[in-house]
Design a protein around this motif. Sequence first.
Motif, PDB file in Angstrom:
ATOM      1  N   UNK A  44      44.951  34.907  43.802  1.00 58.73           N
ATOM      2  CA  UNK A  44      44.644  36.324  43.614  1.00 58.73           C
ATOM      3  C   UNK A  44      43.201  36.464  43.145  1.00 58.73           C
ATOM      4  N   UNK A  84      41.323  37.771  40.832  1.00 58.84           N
ATOM      5  CA  UNK A  84      41.425  38.437  39.524  1.00 58.84           C
ATOM      6  C   UNK A  84      40.129  39.150  39.185  1.00 58.84           C
ATOM      7  N   UNK A  85      39.026  38.634  39.720  1.00 56.87           N
ATOM      8  CA  UNK A  85      37.720  39.244  39.477  1.00 56.87           C
ATOM      9  C   UNK A  85      36.896  39.113  40.758  1.00 56.87           C
ATOM     10  N   UNK A 137      37.726  40.368  48.288  1.00 55.14           N
ATOM     11  CA  UNK A 137      37.807  41.646  47.598  1.00 55.14           C
ATOM     12  C   UNK A 137      38.604  41.499  46.310  1.00 55.14           C
ATOM     13  N   UNK A 138      38.030  41.976  45.244  1.00 54.11           N
ATOM     14  CA  UNK A 138      38.715  41.935  43.947  1.00 54.11           C
ATOM     15  C   UNK A 138      40.036  42.704  44.029  1.00 54.11           C
ATOM     16  N   UNK A 139      41.058  42.154  43.341  1.00 49.71           N
ATOM     17  CA  UNK A 139      42.330  42.861  43.300  1.00 49.71           C
ATOM     18  C   UNK A 139      43.208  42.644  44.517  1.00 49.71           C
ATOM     19  N   UNK A 140      42.835  41.692  45.365  1.00 52.23           N
ATOM     20  CA  UNK A 140      43.681  41.401  46.522  1.00 52.23           C
ATOM     21  C   UNK A 140      44.002  39.908  46.567  1.00 52.23           C
ATOM     22  N   UNK A 153      41.236  40.402  35.650  1.00 50.89           N
ATOM     23  CA  UNK A 153      40.787  39.207  34.934  1.00 50.89           C
ATOM     24  C   UNK A 153      40.870  39.423  33.416  1.00 50.89           C
ATOM     25  N   UNK A 202      46.918  32.575  38.772  1.00 49.35           N
ATOM     26  CA  UNK A 202      47.635  32.380  40.031  1.00 49.35           C
ATOM     27  C   UNK A 202      49.080  31.913  39.866  1.00 49.35           C
ATOM     28  N   UNK A 231      46.707  45.293  41.671  1.00 45.45           N
ATOM     29  CA  UNK A 231      45.308  44.874  41.784  1.00 45.45           C
ATOM     30  C   UNK A 231      44.424  45.995  42.291  1.00 45.45           C
ATOM     31  N   UNK A 232      44.969  46.836  43.147  1.00 42.69           N
ATOM     32  CA  UNK A 232      44.203  47.959  43.687  1.00 42.69           C
ATOM     33  C   UNK A 232      45.027  49.233  43.542  1.00 42.69           C
TER      34      UNK A 232
END
Lengths: 316, 436
Positions: free
Chosen positions: A188, A190-191, A214-217, B51, B57, B120-121
């Motif tokens: 993932x 995470x940042x 892409x962050x968050x994916x 983060x 993970x 996450x989004x």
Amino acid sequence: MENNDSTSRRTFIAGSILAGLAVGCSNKKDPFTQSAEETVAASGEKVKLLSVDGEIVEVDIAYLKPIPHLPPVSIDESRIGIEGKKFVMVVDLARCKNLRKCQASCDHMHHIHSEQNWLKVYPMKEAEHTAPYWQPTQCMHCDEPPCVKVCPVDATFKRKDGIVLIDNQRCIGCRFCMAACPYSSRVFNWQESDYVEDPNIHVAYSPETSVPQKRGTVGKCDFCPDMYREGKLPHCVQACPNGVFLFGDMNEDSVTNGAETFRFSELIKDKAGYRLMEDLGTKPSVYYLPPVSRNFKFEDGMENEAPGETISSHTK
Amino acid sequence: MEKLTLSPEKITADLVPQAFGKRGMIWTGCLLVLCAIGLFAYIRQVTKGLVVTNMRDYVSWGIYISNFVFFVAISLVGSLITAVFRLADVHWSTPLTRIAEIIAVSAIVFASLIIIVDMGRPERFYFLLIFGRIQSPIMWDVIVISTYFVISLLLLYLPLLPDIKILLEQKGVGVDRFQKLYRFLGSFWKGLDIQEKMNNKAVTLLCVTIIPVAFSIHTVTSWLFATTYRPGWDSTNFGAYFISGAFLVGAGGVVVAMYVFRHVYKLEKYITEMHFDRMGKIVVMLALLYLYFNVNEYLVPAFKMKTSEEAHLMQLFTGEYAPMFWFAIFTGMLIPIAIMIFKKGRKPLPMFVAGIMVVVGAWFKRYLIVTPTLLHPFLPMHNVPASYHHYFPSWEEWAIAIGSLAGAMLVITFFARILPIIPIHETIIEQHETAE
């Protein structure tokens, strides 16, 4: 050392793209044909090239024109897959000594955050008295992918050619696929990725290249279909000096590591190939050849391990 | 049953909302501060990414998800107290229905919020509506949770209508400033026979529908885990296990809330010792039921000790998570049973203590269901930084989780401030019937 290498390669790619664009914009000619208006003075510096009929020719460096990279395929197209293909990978455990060149190359080419890897090399040991061995593991591109089953928004999908991809423009970051994957192959973002992108290169996103991240994916091994479209092997396959990874097409029944090519069905039969966690019914597209008659001792691979890492994790 | 002979005027005067006292102000202030801290932490998370959490993970779901499961669990009580008892023609629970229903509504709201927090989004939340695929258990959850929310809201609102009429006729510091809101909510309610009849019919229908939906929300939530291969989640017992646990924590939550409301609003005449006694018996029954499913969940795999399960189970029984595991079993089930099985234990104060134990134990139980399993993937954890091998929530995660719990309590607090937490109209009717 490695840094220098990659910087120069990046600069070269950047240069070639810019040159290609310049050619494309100025006279609307395709870059492969020679134009009469163009006159270039010879620089005197020559390179040896292999011509199409197999002769070695010397060409002045000034006459060489960089070829633009093929643009990545659109997201819609990358959801379909490559017609007539069924990609497969064979990992020969007898050849692996945990060099992790595959990992470094994959990390670099996919802009993966430095803490993470899509490809991991596990020190495996089945039982107390069995031999340890190194097992490179990435996405299995299962034919019954548990990750695809659970995705609520169709962000991860199975293509006609057997590849499982992620569309990071679609992924909502729920991480259900990570919980569902028994091979722990998904990571993932995470940042933001700490990969330093060349400001001159603006790559359009494609699920086939997986970049930019892409962050968050969620991200994972994509079997490099973009490389296949260019007629090349996946980055890990190319990077491995020991030829551990063999990549190919089930329909053509052939797999290759670049140096050697095998008939997939025969190789699997002769060397008693198997897949991981067959009992789960996921039907992976990655096959393993057992670690017998090995080229290296298990201990040879220890030098690439972080201190203390293996001892704590390789025996259950 | 204890006979009450209270006039409707007296009942109304006792039960109309009252302005916050000093204690109420402090309580609300504390909750607001906790919510603000949670919000601050969430803003940090949105700017920096996930983060800021300590999820990585391997442990890719942490306390947000366990908090979500907790909220979904506690929300189930609305259907138990309101629907099951109503359909079974049980009348003693009338003063508790609204408490149960507001717990259900606020918990389900915060369950949805905490899921968005975990994403996450989060800005792509609407993708679930435009790209949703029905084979994903997450979609099932979206469907049943929104259905449950609507039904719970209606089950809260419809029985309120006669009470709003009463409130519109009241004057005083407690209700004056909300007259506009009352008019908006229920000025159409005239208390006509036909309205009463329709309302009763609607509530009965909703009670019938909410039971399968309630079972679905928690079963589907359990399937988010049970549809994966992982040891500790790969269990056919999960649906029933989750539902029994949900009824238990919900009933525990109601016990705590009824003690607090009784104490703060001086409702001793309405929430009587009889209510505690009966709720106590119910909690004991539910705790025994949950214990039964726990035995199924842990003892059967422990008997076989398959390699994949062994690491997980040993971590719970004797390893890193053993203190929390046994704390959850003892505090969440065994000690409350030991307290409430005796008549003396079913007095308000011991019940309050036992109720808190049930709720706290249940929260940690949800943590244990989510996290330890993720620390035992099929392939060993490897090629990752050492911090990926463990999980302990970051301060942002704690702040957001605590903020969400505070938020849920704040909703309940404001509700009780604005609207009667014990149904006035129904209490008057029942008084009347008992008197006859």
